[in-house]
Design an enzyme around this catalytic site. Structure first.
Site, PDB file in Angstrom:
ATOM      1  N   HIS A 260       0.811  -1.226   0.000  1.00 54.83           N
ATOM      2  CA  HIS A 260       0.000   0.000   0.000  1.00 54.83           C
ATOM      3  C   HIS A 260       0.846   1.280   0.000  1.00 54.83           C
ATOM      4  O   HIS A 260       0.632   2.175  -0.805  1.00 54.83           O
ATOM      5  CB  HIS A 260      -0.878   0.043   1.259  1.00 54.83           C
ATOM      6  CG  HIS A 260      -1.720  -1.170   1.478  1.00 54.83           C
ATOM      7  ND1 HIS A 260      -2.907  -1.415   0.814  1.00 54.83           N
ATOM      8  CD2 HIS A 260      -1.542  -2.226   2.321  1.00 54.83           C
ATOM      9  CE1 HIS A 260      -3.427  -2.553   1.233  1.00 54.83           C
ATOM     10  NE2 HIS A 260      -2.627  -3.071   2.139  1.00 54.83           N
TER      11      HIS A 260
HETATM   12  O1  RIB Z   1      -4.362  -0.210   5.260  1.00 53.70           O
HETATM   13  C1  RIB Z   1      -3.005  -0.189   4.938  1.00 53.70           C
HETATM   14  C2  RIB Z   1      -2.277   0.827   5.758  1.00 53.70           C
HETATM   15  O2  RIB Z   1      -2.371   0.479   7.139  1.00 53.70           O
HETATM   16  C3  RIB Z   1      -0.768   0.862   5.457  1.00 53.70           C
HETATM   17  O3  RIB Z   1      -0.277   2.158   5.667  1.00 53.70           O
HETATM   18  C4  RIB Z   1      -0.196  -0.087   6.472  1.00 53.70           C
HETATM   19  O4  RIB Z   1       1.156   0.233   6.822  1.00 53.70           O
HETATM   20  C5  RIB Z   1      -1.086   0.163   7.650  1.00 53.70           C
HETATM   21  O5  RIB Z   1      -0.575   1.299   8.333  1.00 53.70           O
END
Ligand code: RIB
Ligand code: CA
Length: 331
Positions: A260
């Site tokens: 992500h």
């Molecule tokens: O949903 C994904 C996010 O939540 C990313 O930033 C991961 O590191 C968690 O923080």
């Protein structure tokens, strides 16, 4: 730049983007930091740590560990909020490991945290540079950014793009049925930041679920053989095991854990790798069932104005080319 006899003049790209990265490392934050540390196209002003995946004492330590692996002690690390604006702290250790960096053994890095609170560091670096010249990539809950904007509302006008990993629309949630973790963890912070008129670009699960660490992509990183590439690949291997166990896994070659947090940093380097749509984003803060839901409205007739942008697609191959280049041997 000074050129010493016999050394080629290292010319930096003329327009390096000045950038602050606010994060909660976190295995995917770690990969995003490797991209930022290794890319020569960013003027990294600060890394600010926030509580999120694991407590802020660990996210700040992890940011310093990653900085040391990348040999980038020139970039200061600041510790920020240890809890959301209103909610109880909630971690995501099951997806990142108890210490936050998957299989990486935690240790105390050589260089310490800088003294200032993260929110003050954000204010100081943005207000002392030309307007709109400093971007911020937010890879965790938006608590630090919200605190900075509360303390210095004029930041909203001065900040450049605020590229945030957060939210979900078509994809549904990953921490609840209707919310993504970063927004869910501190929905009040997200709502406050979105309401300030900052130039928020939100990379939600709709886009980040297109950026998956497939076997081929991880293997390509493992073949590079540098500490940065090994670290990034190790984070992805950890996520691969966790996703199989916790989320389930179709046996498809193009499947893999989504990385992500790569998206906001990759966009700042190569905006052409993403398609964005103007929108108005609001965050649910009242309902417990849909806490942290991001309501993304594209219809100007309904929204009135469309002050934000929402990432609808990503070129995953292009993103993984960037991280491979950033982690390649230097010199
Ligand atoms: O949903 C994904 C996010 O939540 C990313 O930033 C991961 O590191 C968690 O923080
Ligand atoms: Ca994160």
């Amino acid at each position: 730049m000074v050129a010493y006899p016999g050394e080629p003049l290292q010319t930096l790209p003329m327009t390096r983007q000045a950038l602050i990265i606010d994060c909660d490392p976190g295995v995917d934050d770690a990969v995003a930091l490797m991209l930022a540390f290794g890319s020569g196209e960013l003027d990294l002003l600060a890394i600010t740590a926030v509580g999120g995946n694991v407590p802020v004492t660990k996210t700040a330590r992890n940011a310093r560990m990653l900085r040391q692996i990348a040999g980038r002690e020139d970039v200061p690390v600041f510790m920020g909020a240890d809890r959301p604006l209103r909610r109880e702290p909630a971690g995501a250790g099951e997806f990142h490991g108890a210490e936050g960096l998957g299989d990486l053994t935690p240790r105390e890095p050589d260089a310490p945290c800088a003294e200032e609170h993260a929110a003050d560091a954000i204010i100081d670096r943005v207000m002392n540079r030309p307007g709109k010249s400093v971007a911020i990539a937010v890879l965790g809950p938006l608590t630090n950014v919200a605190l900075a904007l509360r303390k210095a509302p004029e930041l909203a006008e001065r900040l450049g793009p605020v590229a945030v990993m957060g939210g979900a629309r078509s994809e549904g949630g990953n921490i609840t049925a209707s919310a993504e973790f970063n927004i869910w963890a501190d929905p009040e912070a997200a709502a406050e930041v979105l309401a300030t008129g900052c130039d928020v670009v939100l990379f939600g699960l709709d886009a980040t679920h297109q950026v998956r660490a497939t076997e081929a992509r991880i293997a390509a990183l493992e073949a590079i053989g540098t500490p940065m590439a090994d670290t990034a690949a190790s984070m992805m291997r950890f996520s691969e095991r966790v996703e199989r166990r916790l989320v389930g896994w179709p046996s498809l070659p193009e499947w893999g854990p989504p990385v992500h947090d790569l998206c906001p940093v990759a966009w700042l380097l190569r905006p052409d790798l993403f398609a964005l749509k103007p929108c108005r984003i609001e965050v649910e803060t009242q309902s417990e069932l849909t806490r942290g839901h991001t309501a993304v409205e594209f219809r100007q007739g309904v929204a009135g104005a469309l002050p934000h942008r929402w990432a609808v697609s990503a070129d995953a191959d292009g993103v993984f080319d960037l991280i491979a280049e950033a982690c390649a041997p230097r010199g």
